[in-house]
Structure formats: structure tokens, C-alpha cells
Design a protein around this motif. Structure first.
Motif, PDB file in Angstrom:
ATOM      1  N   THR A  73     -63.115  43.095 -46.812  1.00 12.16           N
ATOM      2  CA  THR A  73     -63.188  41.636 -46.671  1.00 12.16           C
ATOM      3  C   THR A  73     -64.538  41.087 -47.114  1.00 12.16           C
ATOM      4  N   ASP A  81     -61.939  37.004 -37.433  1.00 14.23           N
ATOM      5  CA  ASP A  81     -60.842  36.822 -36.482  1.00 14.23           C
ATOM      6  C   ASP A  81     -59.932  38.033 -36.658  1.00 14.23           C
ATOM      7  N   ASP A 141     -49.911  30.627 -39.578  1.00 12.00           N
ATOM      8  CA  ASP A 141     -50.203  31.205 -40.891  1.00 12.00           C
ATOM      9  C   ASP A 141     -51.714  31.277 -41.110  1.00 12.00           C
ATOM     10  N   ASN A 142     -52.145  32.283 -41.855  1.00  8.95           N
ATOM     11  CA  ASN A 142     -53.549  32.389 -42.288  1.00  8.95           C
ATOM     12  C   ASN A 142     -54.537  32.340 -41.113  1.00  8.95           C
ATOM     13  N   SER A 143     -54.239  33.102 -40.069  1.00 11.40           N
ATOM     14  CA  SER A 143     -55.055  33.044 -38.841  1.00 11.40           C
ATOM     15  C   SER A 143     -56.131  34.128 -38.753  1.00 11.40           C
ATOM     16  N   ASP A 200     -58.641  37.468 -40.284  1.00 10.74           N
ATOM     17  CA  ASP A 200     -59.312  38.187 -41.365  1.00 10.74           C
ATOM     18  C   ASP A 200     -58.859  39.647 -41.430  1.00 10.74           C
ATOM     19  N   LYS A 247     -55.329  35.783 -43.413  1.00 13.35           N
ATOM     20  CA  LYS A 247     -55.942  34.857 -44.352  1.00 13.35           C
ATOM     21  C   LYS A 247     -55.922  35.477 -45.748  1.00 13.35           C
ATOM     22  N   PRO A 248     -55.974  34.686 -46.807  1.00 13.86           N
ATOM     23  CA  PRO A 248     -56.124  35.273 -48.148  1.00 13.86           C
ATOM     24  C   PRO A 248     -57.351  36.186 -48.190  1.00 13.86           C
ATOM     25  N   GLY A 251     -57.408  38.912 -46.479  1.00 14.21           N
ATOM     26  CA  GLY A 251     -57.385  39.632 -45.212  1.00 14.21           C
ATOM     27  C   GLY A 251     -56.894  41.057 -45.368  1.00 14.21           C
ATOM     28  N   LYS A 274     -54.206  41.388 -48.360  1.00 19.54           N
ATOM     29  CA  LYS A 274     -53.492  40.202 -48.835  1.00 19.54           C
ATOM     30  C   LYS A 274     -54.357  39.594 -49.945  1.00 19.54           C
ATOM     31  N   VAL A 330     -56.009  37.374 -52.802  1.00 16.90           N
ATOM     32  CA  VAL A 330     -56.283  35.954 -52.986  1.00 16.90           C
ATOM     33  C   VAL A 330     -55.558  35.485 -54.240  1.00 16.90           C
TER      34      VAL A 330
END
Length: 279
Positions: free
Chosen positions: A34, A42, A105-107, A109, A144-145, A147, A276, A278
Motif C-alpha cells: 500500500t 483502516d 464501499d472503499n472503507s 486500506d 479502497k483502490p 488496498g 485491488k 487502482v
């Protein structure tokens, strides 16, 4: 909820027989993939059990740490254990049954799933793993993107490498259908939209300190700490106890362990990290 093991019952003694094996490696994978420090992350612990891995990550004061599990008993133990929370960390607990993940969604890392996958398929055939793919799709949604998902699992080859699995051959064959090979795991992740970035095997059963105890299978408490034994029939357990007792009395039990234990070749655990991407 696992159909293999009653974790509400097991939760009372789980911490006495299990360790958060290789948690430091999960941290390293999360940070390297990351580009963030844990304190800026998170994180969600999916299938958290009694919170052994989360307890480790709390040392580094993540921005938030969410724990979810299908067992109320396990969650209760985790809440008891994780009383000392850094003031900078938002700690939360949720009872949920996979593949459902009640988060936006996207919560997150980073997400971790430690020795969870083999509980998900209700009637596995060893070829397709629809519930695991569905679970990975949910992970993709809540990450998250950029993640990362880290997974600790066991491969069929590693099952064969466990000395005690050979004590109950029919049950060993049942478990072959529950464990994903490296290629099967990679394919399931890809089908869900996650990209595998790193994978390797650890060579010691550090998650179960009493793993090599030759007389372990004679103890119900020892057996209850390992999901493998939860699918044995009563007759299989009786036969196994008789055989282990016979080898103990004959002085051949340690030889049996040494002959069948192959963790140093095939590994005890499979650790992987996927991402995931980007867009």
C-alpha cells in the motif's frame, strides 16, 4: 458460521493453544504493497476469532481496526482481550456471516483473513469454490483502490505434510476438498477482481505450538484446537485413539511422526497478498 467447528464453545480455550503466527509478515506485506504505515491505515480482520492478530496490529496504532466474525463467543473473547486501545485507533466489532460484510464501499486500506477459507464452502468438491469467490468479491468492494488482502491458508500439499492427518485417511480425503491449491487460490482471487502480488510457504507450525506432540491426538482438548478433527466420525476417533495408543505402547509413535511429518518440505501455511488495483 463454520459447520466444522463450534467456535462459541472453542472460544473458551482457543488462546491457550493458538498463536498469531507470522503477523509481522502480514504487516510487512500490507505496508509494502500500500505504501502506507499501519498507523495511517483502516484495517479489517475478517474471521477475527478471539482477536489474536488484531491484538498484534493494535501495537502499531492503526487509524481504525474492524473485527468481524460469525461466532458470538469468539467476538466476546476478542472484546475482553482488546481493552487497552490506543486513543488514536477507532476499534469496532461486528457479528456477520461470510460472505456478507456489512461495511461501506472503499472503507479499508487492508484486510486479513487468517485460516478462514476452509470454513466457507458447505459441501466442497475440491474443484470450484463459489462461496470463497463471493467472499473475495465482497473484500474487493470494501477495499479502497490500492488496498491489500492478506490470506493465511493451508494447501492440500500442506495437509499431506501434517503427520496427524495420516492417522485418519478418510478424513484427510475430505479435507483435500476444502483446501485450495496455490493455483486455485490465485484463480479465485482473479475471478473476484483481485491481483495476486506475493505468495510463499512458511516451514513451521508456529500457529500451533503443540503441533509436534506425538500424544496430542489422544487429548480431546488438543484435537479441539484443530479444525481437521471436527469432521471425523466417532468411529474414526475411536480407531485413531486405539492406533496411537498401540504405537505409544510399542514405542513406535515418534517414528510414525518423523516418517509422516513433511512441513519442512511443503510448508505449514500458505501466505499470500493480493491487491485491488487502482483504475
Amino acid at each position: 458460521m463454520s459447520k466444522i467447528t463450534d467456535y462459541n464453545d472453542i472460544s473458551r480455550s482457543y488462546d491457550s493453544v493458538r498463536e498469531p503466527a507470522d503477523a509481522c509478515i502480514l504487516k510487512s506485506l500490507m505496508e509494502s504493497l500500500t505504501g502506507k504505515c499501519v498507523k495511517d491505515m483502516d484495517i479489517i480482520d475478517i474471521g477475527c476469532g478471539t482477536g489474536n492478530f488484531s491484538e498484534y496490529f493494535l501495537r502499531f496504532e492503526p487509524r481504525s481496526l474492524a473485527l468481524m466474525d460469525a461466532s458470538e463467543g469468539m467476538l466476546s473473547k476478542a472484546k475482553e482481550k482488546l481493552q487497552s486501545v490506543p486513543p488514536s485507533t477507532n476499534l469496532s466489532f461486528k457479528h456477520a456471516v461470510l460472505p456478507n460484510m456489512p461495511y461501506e464501499d472503499n472503507s479499508f486500506d487492508a484486510a486479513m483473513m487468517n485460516l478462514v477459507l476452509h470454513h466457507l464452502e458447505q459441501d466442497p468438491d475440491g474443484k470450484s469454490f463459489p462461496k470463497i469467490v463471493q467472499t473475495f468479491k465482497e473484500v474487493l468492494r470494501i477495499l479502497k483502490p490500492g488496498g491489500v488482502l492478506t490470506i493465511i491458508s493451508v494447501t492440500p500439499e500442506q495437509l499431506e505434510a501434517n503427520w496427524f492427518a495420516h492417522l485418519v485417511p478418510k478424513n484427510k480425503e475430505r479435507w483435500h476438498k476444502r483446501f485450495l491449491s496455490h493455483d486455485q487460490l490465485k484463480n479465485c482471487l482473479s475471478e473476484a477482481g483481485l491481483t495476486l502480488k506475493s505468495a510463499y510457504n512458511t516451514l513451521t507450525a508456529s500457529y500451533h505450538p503443540d503441533h509436534s506432540n506425538p500424544e496430542g491426538p489422544l487429548s480431546e482438548a488438543w484435537r479441539r484446537s484443530i479444525s481437521f478433527w471436527g469432521t471425523c466420525t466417532e468411529d474414526e476417533i475411536i480407531d485413531m485413539v486405539q492406533n496411537v495408543t498401540r504405537m505409544k505402547n510399542e514405542g513406535t509413535l515418534q517414528e510414525y511422526v518423523d516418517t509422516h511429518e513433511k512441513l519442512g518440505i511443503y510448508g505449514a501455511l500458505h501466505i499470500s497478498a493480493s491487491k485491488k488495483e487502482v483504475q
